[in-house]
Design a protein around this motif. Structure first.
Motif, PDB file in Angstrom:
ATOM      1  N   ALA A 111       0.923  -1.173  -0.049  1.00  0.00           N
ATOM      2  CA  ALA A 111      -0.421   0.288   0.148  1.00  0.00           C
ATOM      3  C   ALA A 111       1.377   0.949   0.005  1.00  0.00           C
ATOM      4  CB  ALA A 111      -0.579   0.181   1.312  1.00  0.00           C
ATOM      5  N   VAL A 112       2.168   1.188   0.981  1.00  0.00           N
ATOM      6  CA  VAL A 112       3.153   2.440   0.599  1.00  0.00           C
ATOM      7  C   VAL A 112       3.181   2.979  -0.254  1.00  0.00           C
ATOM      8  CG1 VAL A 112       5.011   3.945   1.793  1.00  0.00           C
ATOM      9  CG2 VAL A 112       3.443   2.362   2.861  1.00  0.00           C
ATOM     10  N   ALA A 113       3.600   1.942  -1.429  1.00  0.00           N
ATOM     11  CA  ALA A 113       4.583   2.336  -2.776  1.00  0.00           C
ATOM     12  C   ALA A 113       3.210   2.949  -3.619  1.00  0.00           C
ATOM     13  CB  ALA A 113       5.297   0.561  -2.738  1.00  0.00           C
ATOM     14  N   GLN A 114       2.221   1.788  -3.879  1.00  0.00           N
ATOM     15  CA  GLN A 114       1.199   2.175  -4.550  1.00  0.00           C
ATOM     16  C   GLN A 114       1.110   3.809  -4.536  1.00  0.00           C
ATOM     17  OE1 GLN A 114      -1.826  -0.834  -4.887  1.00  0.00           O
ATOM     18  NE2 GLN A 114       0.085  -2.565  -4.576  1.00  0.00           N
ATOM     19  N   ASP A 115       0.500   3.757  -2.868  1.00  0.00           N
ATOM     20  CA  ASP A 115      -0.192   5.354  -2.775  1.00  0.00           C
ATOM     21  C   ASP A 115       0.781   6.516  -2.991  1.00  0.00           C
ATOM     22  OD1 ASP A 115      -2.161   3.696  -1.945  1.00  0.00           O
ATOM     23  OD2 ASP A 115      -1.784   4.377   0.155  1.00  0.00           O
ATOM     24  N   ILE A 116       1.634   6.309  -2.531  1.00  0.00           N
ATOM     25  CA  ILE A 116       3.033   7.534  -3.179  1.00  0.00           C
ATOM     26  C   ILE A 116       3.175   8.007  -4.549  1.00  0.00           C
ATOM     27  CG2 ILE A 116       5.295   6.028  -2.895  1.00  0.00           C
ATOM     28  CD1 ILE A 116       4.116   9.391  -0.942  1.00  0.00           C
ATOM     29  N   VAL A 117       3.157   6.333  -5.204  1.00  0.00           N
ATOM     30  CA  VAL A 117       3.607   6.585  -6.610  1.00  0.00           C
ATOM     31  C   VAL A 117       1.895   6.756  -7.187  1.00  0.00           C
ATOM     32  CG1 VAL A 117       3.324   5.477  -8.722  1.00  0.00           C
ATOM     33  CG2 VAL A 117       4.966   4.253  -6.423  1.00  0.00           C
ATOM     34  N   ARG A 118       0.774   6.591  -6.749  1.00  0.00           N
ATOM     35  CA  ARG A 118      -0.689   7.222  -7.178  1.00  0.00           C
ATOM     36  C   ARG A 118      -0.082   9.067  -6.966  1.00  0.00           C
ATOM     37  NH1 ARG A 118      -3.821   3.796  -3.901  1.00  0.00           N
ATOM     38  NH2 ARG A 118      -3.419   2.335  -5.309  1.00  0.00           N
ATOM     39  N   GLU A 119      -0.008   9.347  -5.706  1.00  0.00           N
ATOM     40  CA  GLU A 119      -0.424  11.016  -5.523  1.00  0.00           C
ATOM     41  C   GLU A 119       0.889  11.178  -6.157  1.00  0.00           C
ATOM     42  OE1 GLU A 119      -2.084  12.180  -3.500  1.00  0.00           O
ATOM     43  OE2 GLU A 119      -0.636  13.635  -2.670  1.00  0.00           O
TER      44      GLU A 119
END
Ligand code: A2P
Length: 280
Positions: A26-34
Motif C-alpha cells: 500500500a505504501v508504494a502504491q499510494d505514493i506513486v498514485r500521489e
C-alpha cells in the motif's frame, strides 16, 4: 515537467520519484498514485526494491496514458544471492520477470550493479538483446565507475550514480560528458543527512524556499544537467521536491554547493574507502 534527452533519441522527465526503500504494498502504491497526481511522470524502481508490481498497478489505475509515464527498472540477477552461471540468460530472465511484475515493459532498463568483470559484457549484451526484443526502450547502467564503463566500449547512454553536493563525481561526469552519457542522480538529497548545512540554508532562504533545503539540492542537480530521483514516502515532500522549475541558483550559489564534497556515500558506504578510480 521539462524533459531531457537520454542520448539515444528517447526523452526523460527531468525529475523522477525514487522508490528505493519505499515499502512494497500500500505504501508504494499510494505514493506513486500521489506522485502521478502531482505531475510526476518518471518513476524509478528496480527488481531489488520489490515494489515493481505496486508501481505497475498504480500506473494502470492512474488513468494516465502509459506513454506519458517513464518507468525505469533495474536488473541484478545476483541480488537473490545465487551464483549466476549463464549471465546472458540470467539478465534476460530478470528483465522478463520485471516486465511481468510491472505488467508493462520499462522505458529504461539498467544493470543495477557492476557484477564481476567476467560477466559485465555478457550482462550488457543481454540488455541489448532485451532492447532488440522490445522489452526495453532504452538501456543503461547503475553504480558503474569509469573503469566499469570503459569495459563496455562506450555503449551505455545512461548511467545512474549517487550524486549530490556532498558526493561529487567529477571523473565520472567528465567521462560521461565526453560520450554524451546522461547522468541520473540517486539520493540527490543525500538522504536528508545535511539539510541543515549553512550553504543550503542560505540558498533556500534567498529563494524563498526556506522550509525546503531539499529543493535547493534537487535544483542543483537539475542545473548540472543530471536527472535527480528524490525519494520520499510523504506526499507533502513528494509535492515539494518537484517544485524546482520556478527559481534558479546563481553561479555563486552553485559554486558554493559544488565546494561541499566530502565523499559522503549514503549508500554502499564502504565505497568511500575503495579505489575511487574504479568505483562510482
Ligand atoms: P521520507 O521518505 O520519510 O520523506 P534521497 O532522495 O537523497 O535518498 O533522500 C531520501 C530521504 O530524504 C528520505 O529519508 C526522505 O524521508 C527524506 N526526504 C525526502 N524529501 C524530503 C524533504 N523535502 N525534506 C526533508 N527530508 C526529505
Amino acid at each position: 515537467m521539462p524533459r531531457v534527452s537520454l542520448g539515444d533519441g528517447n526523452m526523460l522527465p527531468a525529475v523522477g520519484l525514487g522508490l528505493y526503500y519505499t515499502p512494497p504494498g500500500a505504501v508504494a502504491q499510494d505514493i506513486v498514485r500521489e506522485a502521478l497526481r502531482l505531475g510526476y511522470r518518471h518513476l524509478d524502481t528496480a527488481g531489488f526494491y520489490e515494489n515493481e508490481a505496486d508501481v505497475g498497478r498504480a500506473v494502470r489505475e492512474s488513468g494516465i496514458p502509459r506513454e506519458q509515464i517513464h518507468i525505469t527498472s533495474k536488473v541484478w540477477p545476483e541480488a537473490e544471492g545465487r551464483w549466476v552461471e549463464d549471465g546472458f540468460a540470467a539478465v534476460l530472465d530478470a528483465v522478463n520477470a520485471s516486465v511481468a511484475a510491472l505488467g508493462t515493459r520499462a522505458d529504461l532498463y539498467l544493470i543495477h550493479w557492476p557484477v564481476n568483470p567476467d560477466q559485465r559484457i555478457e550482462y550488457w549484451l543481454a540488455l541489448e538483446e532485451a532492447q532488440r526484443l522490445g522489452l526495453a526502450r532504452s538501456i543503461g547502467v547503475s553504480n558503474f565507475g569509469v573503469a566499469h564503463l570503459q569495459q563496455l566500449i562506450d555503449s551505455p547512454r545512461t548511467s545512474v550514480v549517487e550524486l549530490h553536493p556532498f558526493l561529487r563525481k567529477d571523473e565520472i561526469e567528465a567521462f560521461c560528458a565526453a560520450r554524451g552519457i546522461r547522468l541520473i542522480a540517486y539520493s540527490p538529497l543525500a538522504r536528508a543527512l545535511r539539510l541543515d548545512h549553512p550553504s543550503l540554508e542560505a540558498a533556500a532562504a534567498r529563494h524563498g524556499v526556506s522550509t525546503a533545503q531539499a529543493l535547493v539540492l534537487v535544483r542543483w542537480s537539475v542545473q548540472h544537467g543530471y536527472v535527480p530521483l528524490p525519494k520520499s514516502v510523504r506526499s507533502e515532500r513528494v509535492a515539494q521536491n518537484v517544485d524546482v522549475f520556478g527559481f534558479e541558483l546563481s553561479a555563486q550559489e552553485m559554486a558554493a554547493l559544488d565546494a561541499l564534497d566530502e565523499r559522503l556515500f549514503t549508500e554502499w558506504e564502504e565505497w568511500g574507502q575503495l579505489d575511487p578510480t574504479a568505483l562510482p
